[in-house]
Design a protein around this motif. Structure first.
Motif, PDB file in Angstrom:
ATOM      1  N   LYS A 132       0.842  -1.200   0.000  1.00 19.07           N
ATOM      2  CA  LYS A 132       0.000   0.000   0.000  1.00 19.07           C
ATOM      3  C   LYS A 132       0.878   1.251   0.000  1.00 19.07           C
ATOM      4  O   LYS A 132       1.937   1.269   0.628  1.00 19.07           O
ATOM      5  CB  LYS A 132      -0.899   0.009   1.257  1.00 19.07           C
ATOM      6  N   PRO A 133       0.413   2.299  -0.664  1.00 17.79           N
ATOM      7  CA  PRO A 133       1.160   3.568  -0.629  1.00 17.79           C
ATOM      8  C   PRO A 133       1.318   4.015   0.820  1.00 17.79           C
ATOM      9  O   PRO A 133       0.387   3.884   1.620  1.00 17.79           O
ATOM     10  CB  PRO A 133       0.273   4.536  -1.413  1.00 17.79           C
ATOM     11  N   GLY A 134       2.495   4.510   1.137  1.00 19.35           N
ATOM     12  CA  GLY A 134       2.730   4.996   2.497  1.00 19.35           C
ATOM     13  C   GLY A 134       3.053   3.906   3.501  1.00 19.35           C
ATOM     14  O   GLY A 134       3.250   4.185   4.684  1.00 19.35           O
ATOM     15  N   THR A 136       5.116   1.401   5.751  1.00 23.08           N
ATOM     16  CA  THR A 136       6.483   1.417   6.275  1.00 23.08           C
ATOM     17  C   THR A 136       7.260   0.274   5.596  1.00 23.08           C
ATOM     18  O   THR A 136       6.636  -0.658   5.061  1.00 23.08           O
ATOM     19  CB  THR A 136       6.514   1.154   7.788  1.00 23.08           C
TER      20      THR A 136
END
Lengths: 695, 695
Positions: A132-134, A136
């Motif tokens: 997913k974008p973002g 970690t």
């Protein structure tokens, strides 16, 4: 000199249509380049035939089918692992060779797995979508691992084929490779190691060469030889100078798409460490082998492996110490940047910077990772077995997607083949290996390093190795099976010193992670090094594709690739080196070197100059782009026939990890005509007939 | 086990009267210990005779006079340097051996210097007096250097004897050694290396052994054999089990009086570095030697030297990794402290602390010192020559007392013997050595280390080595003489690439010192490491003498020492190892090892079992305290007769650098009776007669 530099620059930056650079994906073949330079139409049929006739030796090499009855040819030095495991004090197959006069005499290898590539599917979007974008790095790593495991498991269940997701372009793409797997592999023929490896370490990576580096196996299923549809017709005449040739094989590793910062890290950290380690092992193996004929047989493959790697890495290191090579890489990075604008340029530079900063973090844990996670502190089969048993007991109960890669469902069968192999384990050799690698650990990290102290447990390396080897039981396959089947409980109750060692090591490797949760060194590596690097290289690939398209093949990944080139000699110090050697040459060289090992011919060969065609080509050179792992790869002509078998490259080719050059660099093969000539000495009419049966 | 630890503890702490520990100074002989344990009266006459019959081989070994006509026996592996220098492509003396049938046939060695110790004078007070109280380390270093140079020069002028001030007890005492020097040394006899070094690296540091490790030379003066007054009578019967024996020779280095902190430093820094370096050289030399018979001859001595050192250092390293050994040292330091009170205790602890803190400073510059000052970055004879030529041009014009030690007046003749030696220098071997050592420099310090960059000058190690070797002229002795005689001007004008390399290196080694004056790395080392360490060890010695008297011999310093012990076997894993081997054993071992190198006997020996006394003792073991440098030392009986020649110790003896133990550790010698038996094969009645002529 100017030309050589040009070639290097071109190699780093983009593959010129005039160069034969490239270890090409079979699903992204260099059709246009071949058409343009050689006027050759690379058809899908040609490719399919070559792919299905090519074989991966899962222990690190390549081979090919050369008869419809499942006959496979590879290098002697790829078969040597099996040859050694089939040997014993009264039968030294490595030294003396082997010939099965009929199928019933063929010898089953204890743990050899062969793979034949059936299909490739691009799963890049599916793998990247999971992240997913973002996210970690830790989340990204877990998501990617899980997505890959799911793709593989799904494929395995649907197709029953070995299914591996392969990371290409250092993270720029992900492809699913599906293999037909063979595990009943039998030895058919091997010559004596003295002619297979004639010239030994001295001539390794040199040309002219005189090596009958061949070995025949046959694959079986349900007790019968496998009938294959795709196999290479054996060309009795082979190639001549100037011919276009192809190599289909499994190059192991190249580093051409790595950034300047990563190459510098290799030069300053990774290679010096690796060289020191290899030299240490080589000295110990050499010494062990000298103590007697049995010991020599036991250690031959190990010794060859480390000596070969030491020579290859030395060549790589000299390459990275040559200022022009790194300068060309720097120029190429600048050049690509100059084609980008604004946000793209910024993102490109950030990605380069990211790779550089990851190297600094990597440096902090690299040696610990090698010693404790990769297991360099314990160069020992027994340790490897114990580590797998302990980890299997922890990993297998987990959901498939959360396991360490090597324990995912799709990998378990291959793992068990090795784990429960009946191949002999030599305890005195294990002891030597352990003393050597534990001492090397002390030399490198210090005997007072906290994890070293946990391992040594108040003993010297010699004392610990003695204790481990004298008290363990896991050299018995039954004992391993018991521990495997008993799972976590059996492991917890085990008193085996290797199991106890692994348990105290695993505990010592836990450290507080960023989330304050205890984390293994392995996970620390994956989350702070591997995943961020993969992301940064993904970015860099995106810009490379944007500017240059897919004109650059991905770095080697021990998966099937197509290379091509021209059969040709070269010049050294102004003198011509011919494209091929002949059998006359091997007798001359043996004489010149005083018939002294490694130049002492086998008895059969000593008087063979009367029985063999002295003018027949023996070994030959071509410009095709190969690297370690390509050993045993078939060399094909335009018609897709077998014209030779690759076994090495010359020392000028040792920089190929970083740059391709065709000025002097060549790969080296045994000539198909030479193979037929040599077989005359071995009294094997059936084998000759099978090779030449083209129907 | 308990006993072994006891022995070790005793060894570290004090030499028990029951142990045979000690490499004793000839002017501080262990008379009481010998009387007490062996009821032997060590008379001054006995000592004088032994001293004047013992010979130092200045290239790193020992020997002794064994006839009144200046005949000397040493080890083959000590003579091998000369044997190699006297060899050429058509005459391989190392491999084939040599016998001069008459004196006129004896071969003059190009650069061999032998020393015979004439007198020892304690000059401790004189040396220490030069160092004023409160002097800075720099002042102390300069004053001490100057005092030592003056003492040596004065002695040389007065006596014409080679005069060396030797630092004993790491700085606890200074003695002046005066030697009669011989530089016309001629080869008389050497056996084939295959029997001298039978078993090669495999059997090195092992027992049972079967080595005819002997070689005879003769010293000449004014063209005539030297008539000597003191020479050892050759005992035709030699020793038997239980006999008391003496060894007079030149042990090179031990570290028994070093502190715990210094031993830890050895374990953590010095030994890991040395091992990595030796393995690197060994692999390169091995590979070079395999490329052909000439290359093999060229590199034999180098290869033997590094392989031997690697094995010895590995044993030392294992010793220091054994917790009980360092624990014993820690206990001994505490024990000595417990005998001291108040100011003494404080001073003792300060000195220990001082040594520890010096190790930390040493760690900062140690590798740079090895690479750039000791010359490890340039394992090359040509570099060594060029460095001497450049430094001679700077040092010789200075007053004697201000020069670097190796250029003081009393040392110049010996230096020139090597510098202008006509011994061949092999350029391809030089190239290999340079590529190897420069690459090792890059591996260890990094190719971007500022001094490395200055050295490499924009080239790779391979490129630089090629340039140096292809353009230099200093392999010609005449060229060296020209540069030497031309002094600073000739050096400044030289375009020789080695001279240019040394000049840019010397400049790069200058750094701002504490006084803001530019200072060389060498001076930095002397002032911040060597001199402070010497002072601290001086203190420690003072307290040791105070508590224990002179009951502990100083560490080895490649000067004449007396050791003694008992001829005896030992046990390994509960099995007896006999005190001696016989000639029957060498034939058995050759057969068992398949007559394969290094177990292939020379032609002469292959059928010798009919001509030789198979029951004659070949090699034997004794408890005497020896170390490297003792190679070639005579073994004497109570009567001071030659009963054997030391050539090695077993692997249990490898910890002797740090502790003496006699549980299993033994030194190994060729038996005098065995020597006579072997000479029967060489058809040398004159030599036999000379050896047995006791008048």
């Amino acid at each position: 000199m100017r030309f050589a530099l040009c070639a290097i620059l071109a190699g780093v930056f983009c593959m010129s249509a005039f160069s034969d650079e490239g270890m090409w994906l079979l699903n992204e073949p260099p059709k246009e380049r071949l058409k343009q330079k050689y006027n050759f139409d690379l058809t899908d049929d040609w490719l399919e035939h070559a792919r299905l006739a090519s074989v991966r030796f899962n222990n690190g090499g390549s081979g090919s089918f050369v008869s419809k009855n499942g006959l496979i040819i590879t290098n002697h030095h790829i078969g040597s692992d099996a040859l050694q495991k089939l040997s014993n004090p009264s039968r030294n197959l490595l030294r003396d060779g082997f010939l099965a006069n009929k199928m019933a005499d063929e010898l089953k290898c204890p743990d050899l797995e062969l793979n034949v590539l059936q299909e490739i599917v691009d799963v890049t979007a599916e793998v990247n979508k999971a992240v997913k974008p973002g996210a970690t790095p830790a989340e990204a790593n877990a998501a990617r691992r899980s997505a890959i495991a799911a793709i593989e498991k799904d494929s395995l269940e649907k197709t029953k084929l070995r299914s591996d997701v392969v990371t290409l372009y250092q993270g720029g793409a992900y492809h699913l490779y599906k293999y037909k797997k063979y595990v009943d592999v039998r030895l058919v023929f091997a010559p004596e190691s003295a002619i297979a490896g004639f010239g030994g370490d001295v001539d390794n990576f040199e040309f002219p060469r005189f090596n009958l580096d061949i070995c025949f196996f046959r694959v079986y299923e349900n007790g019968n030889p496998v009938l294959v549809k795709h196999w290479l017709k054996f060309s009795p005449e082979g190639v001549k100078e100037g011919d276009l040739v192809f190599v289909t094989g499994h190059p192991g590793t190249t580093n051409r798409l790595e950034t300047l910062a990563k190459l510098r890290h290799r030069r300053d950290e990774t290679l010096p460490y690796s060289l020191a380690r290899l030299r240490t092992l080589e000295a110990a193996f050499h010494q062990y082998g000298e103590t007697g004929p049995d010991e020599r047989m036991q250690v031959t493959t190990d010794l060859h492996r480390v000596a070969n790697a030491r020579k290859a890495f030395s060549g790589q290191y000299q390459g990275l110490l040559t200022p022009s090579i790194l300068q060309a890489k720097a120029d190429a990075e600048k050049e690509l940047g100059s084609k980008l604008r604004d946000k793209d340029l910024e993102a490109y530079q950030n990605a380069l910077e990211k790779v550089a900063s990851i190297q600094k973090e990597w440096k902090q844990i690299e040696r610990e990772y090698y010693f404790f996670e990769r297991g360099d502190a314990f160069t020992s089969e027994l340790f490897t077995i114990a580590r797998h048993l302990v980890r299997l007991s922890v990993e297998v109960p987990k959901p498939n997607g959360e396991r360490l890669r090597e324990y995912r469902d799709s990998a378990l069968d291959s793992l068990k083949l090795g784990l429960f192999s009946p191949a002999p384990i030599y305890l005195p050799l294990e002891r030597t290996k352990l003393v050597t690698s534990l001492s090397f650990l002390c030399e490198q990290l210090g005997s007072e390093h906290p994890i070293t102290r946990v391992i040594l447990d108040g003993k010297s390396p010699t004392q610990l190795a003695e204790e481990l080897v004298s008290k363990t039981k896991i050299y018995e396959v039954e004992e391993r099976k018991k521990l495997f089947e008993g799972g976590a409980k059996a492991i917890a109750e085990s008193k085996d010193p290797f199991v106890l060692l692994v348990l105290r090591l695993e505990k010592a490797l836990l450290r507080k992670g960023k989330t304050d949760k205890e984390q293994s060194l392995r996970l620390l590596f994956e989350e702070t090094i591997e995943e961020p690097e993969r992301q940064a290289f993904g970015e860099l690939s995106r810009f490379r594709f944007q500017v240059l398209g897919k004109t650059i093949a991905p770095d080697a990944t021990f998966t099937l690739r197509l290379a091509y080139g021209t059969v040709s000699g070269y010049q050294v110090d102004g003198k011509d080196v011919s494209w091929r050697t002949t059998y006359a040459g091997v007798f001359e060289r043996a004489t010149k070197m005083g018939h002294r090992e490694p130049f002492e011919l086998p008895e059969r060969w000593k008087k063979a100059d009367k029985k063999i065609d002295l003018e027949a080509p023996f070994n030959f050179a071509s410009t095709s782009d190969t690297i370690g792992g390509n050993s045993g790869s078939p060399v094909l002509n335009r018609a897709g026939e077998f014209v030779g078998i690759n076994f090495d490259r010359n020392r000028h080719g040792l920089v190929r990890n970083f740059v391709y050059t065709d000025v002097q660099a060549r790969h080296i093969s045994v000539h198909s005509k030479g193979i037929l000539a040599a077989l005359k000495l071995y009294n094997c009419p059936e084998l000759e007939k099978e090779l030449l049966d083209n129907k």
